[in-house]
Motif scaffolding. Structure first.
Motif, mmCIF file in Angstrom:
data_model
loop_
_atom_site.group_PDB
_atom_site.id
_atom_site.type_symbol
_atom_site.label_atom_id
_atom_site.label_comp_id
_atom_site.label_asym_id
_atom_site.label_seq_id
_atom_site.Cartn_x
_atom_site.Cartn_y
_atom_site.Cartn_z
ATOM 1 N N ARG A 93 8.181 -13.272 -6.700
ATOM 2 C CA ARG A 93 8.041 -14.096 -5.506
ATOM 3 C C ARG A 93 8.383 -15.568 -5.714
ATOM 4 N N THR A 94 8.687 -16.221 -4.570
ATOM 5 C CA THR A 94 8.666 -17.680 -4.479
ATOM 6 C C THR A 94 7.794 -18.035 -3.272
ATOM 7 N N ASP A 95 7.363 -19.285 -3.191
ATOM 8 C CA ASP A 95 6.541 -19.723 -2.063
ATOM 9 C C ASP A 95 7.369 -19.757 -0.780
ATOM 10 N N GLN A 101 6.679 -15.148 -15.178
ATOM 11 C CA GLN A 101 6.152 -15.880 -14.032
ATOM 12 C C GLN A 101 4.686 -15.585 -13.737
ATOM 13 N N GLU A 147 14.744 -6.228 -10.184
ATOM 14 C CA GLU A 147 14.273 -7.455 -9.545
ATOM 15 C C GLU A 147 12.768 -7.637 -9.684
ATOM 16 N N LYS A 190 10.658 -22.075 0.182
ATOM 17 C CA LYS A 190 11.196 -22.633 -1.060
ATOM 18 C C LYS A 190 12.533 -22.013 -1.492
ATOM 19 N N SER A 191 13.039 -21.039 -0.736
ATOM 20 C CA SER A 191 14.312 -20.439 -1.128
ATOM 21 C C SER A 191 15.081 -19.990 0.115
ATOM 22 N N GLN A 192 16.391 -19.904 -0.018
ATOM 23 C CA GLN A 192 17.247 -19.480 1.087
ATOM 24 C C GLN A 192 17.209 -17.968 1.251
ATOM 25 N N TRP A 193 17.296 -17.501 2.488
ATOM 26 C CA TRP A 193 17.411 -16.077 2.744
ATOM 27 C C TRP A 193 18.851 -15.635 2.532
ATOM 28 N N THR A 205 14.888 -12.011 0.843
ATOM 29 C CA THR A 205 14.176 -13.235 0.474
ATOM 30 C C THR A 205 13.164 -12.933 -0.619
ATOM 31 N N TYR A 206 13.030 -13.889 -1.521
ATOM 32 C CA TYR A 206 11.976 -13.803 -2.545
ATOM 33 C C TYR A 206 10.670 -14.405 -2.033
ATOM 34 N N GLU A 207 10.722 -15.077 -0.895
ATOM 35 C CA GLU A 207 9.521 -15.693 -0.338
ATOM 36 C C GLU A 207 8.488 -14.616 0.003
#
Length: 337
Positions: free
Chosen positions: A33-35, A205, A267, A38-41, A20-22
């Motif tokens: 990162r993402t919040d 970002q 990444e 807000k993104s799928q694992w 995950t990027y969360e």
């Protein structure tokens, strides 16, 4: 006639997956990162599809690199289990997992030791001053928390990689203090394989408004780091963040001996593509450096691994050895006297 190969620099043929990027941290320089929410694992079936083609690409390391779920979150156990299952899948499909997922509990590290040949966590910098600036909204970047990870890794006999992020608001003295702390812990447990010296490289970002770390400073930092760190710790530099060929070579002359995991994408620094093996070889070979693949665990740590992991590592050591023999035979056949 080509220059004879008198010196070696290593790299790991690697592929990175991101569960995950969360991430609950918001480091000002982050381009990853993402919040939360807000993104799928990544699912196990998605990972399986990604792994299948890698068998024909000589990839040995699967780097599991994850955003962090808060230790008190209801999602923490599911997040940890997903990471564990991805490591288990990588092993089952013939790869060697290396996990870097932020600070973990002692019990989480103990569990992941079963399905990883090595693990890692960047110290970045130990100065608490950064908690007022780039780490102001990053609760897990407490220096004492990250330093404790190195200690726990030593107690658990986990081969470990750590490192410094250079140019995020720290001082020169902070570099030496952080390196000395790594040295001190390693002297007790002898478990640190590599120290990465990573120059801050701005991305699209981030909110941190600062220039990139000057790569021309890197050789001097490496040289001083080599004096502080014991000789059994390898200094690693990321070649995609040192774009000037001459300064990459200068970093090697100063004491760096590893180029890290080389794969399709960085990444953490997605704006800076990795050079491929051929590109690196063209830089290194003419001046006498031999680019040699390695595993994500160094040979002196093999006996720290479980029997299952040792079997997998032994197979890969034999495979890489045979690959090198073929490469050297091919290279020698093109040399005319």
């Amino acid at each position: 006639m080509p220059t004879s190969h008198s010196r070696k620099v290593t790299y790991s043929p690697a592929y990175t997956i991101v569960p995950t990027y969360e991430c609950f941290n918001r480091c000002a320089y982050c381009n990853f990162r993402t919040d939360p929410g807000k993104s799928q694992w990544m699912t196990i079936s998605e990972a399986q599809k990604l792994f299948k083609p890698l068998h024909s690409q000589d990839i040995c390391e699967i780097l599991i690199l994850s955003g962090e779920v808060h230790p008190q979150s209801q999602q923490r156990q599911a997040w940890f289990q997903r990471i564990y299952d991805l490591c288990e899948l990588a092993l089952a499909m013939g790869f060697l997992p290396h996990t870097n997922a932020g600070p973990l509990s002692f019990e989480e590290m103990q569990q992941l030791k079963k399905v990883n040949v090595s693990m890692g966590l960047m110290l970045e910098q130990l100065t608490p001053e950064l908690l007022k600036t780039v780490h102001k909204h990053a609760p897990s970047k407490l220096p004492e928390v990250r330093l404790q990870q190195l200690q726990w890794a030593g107690e658990l006999k986990i081969p470990f990689t750590t490192g410094l992020l250079l140019g995020i608001g720290e001082t020169q003295d902070d570099w030496w203090e952080t390196l000395e702390a790594i040295c001190h812990i390693h002297q007790r447990y002898e478990h640190i394989q590599e120290v990465i010296l990573q120059p801050h490289s701005p991305g699209n970002q981030q909110t941190f408004d600062a220039p990139p770390f000057d790569p021309h400073q890197l050789p001097r930092v490496i040289s001083h780091a080599r004096q502080i760190l014991p000789p059994d710790i390898t200094i690693q530099i990321p070649p995609n963040l040192v774009k000037d060929d001459e300064w990459l070579l200068a970093c090697l002359e100063a004491g760096a001996r590893d180029l890290g995991g080389i794969g399709p994408k960085d990444e953490v620094n997605p704006d800076y593509p990795h050079p491929n093996y051929q590109e690196l070889q063209e830089i290194l070979e003419p001046v006498g450096w031999e680019l040699v693949p390695r595993l994500p665990v160094y040979p002196q740590f093999d006996n720290w691994l479980s029997g299952e992991l040792q079997t997998a590592v032994k197979w890969w050591r034999k495979s890489l050895y045979q690959t090198r023999l073929v490469q050297e035979g091919s290279r020698n056949s093109h040399v005319s006297c």
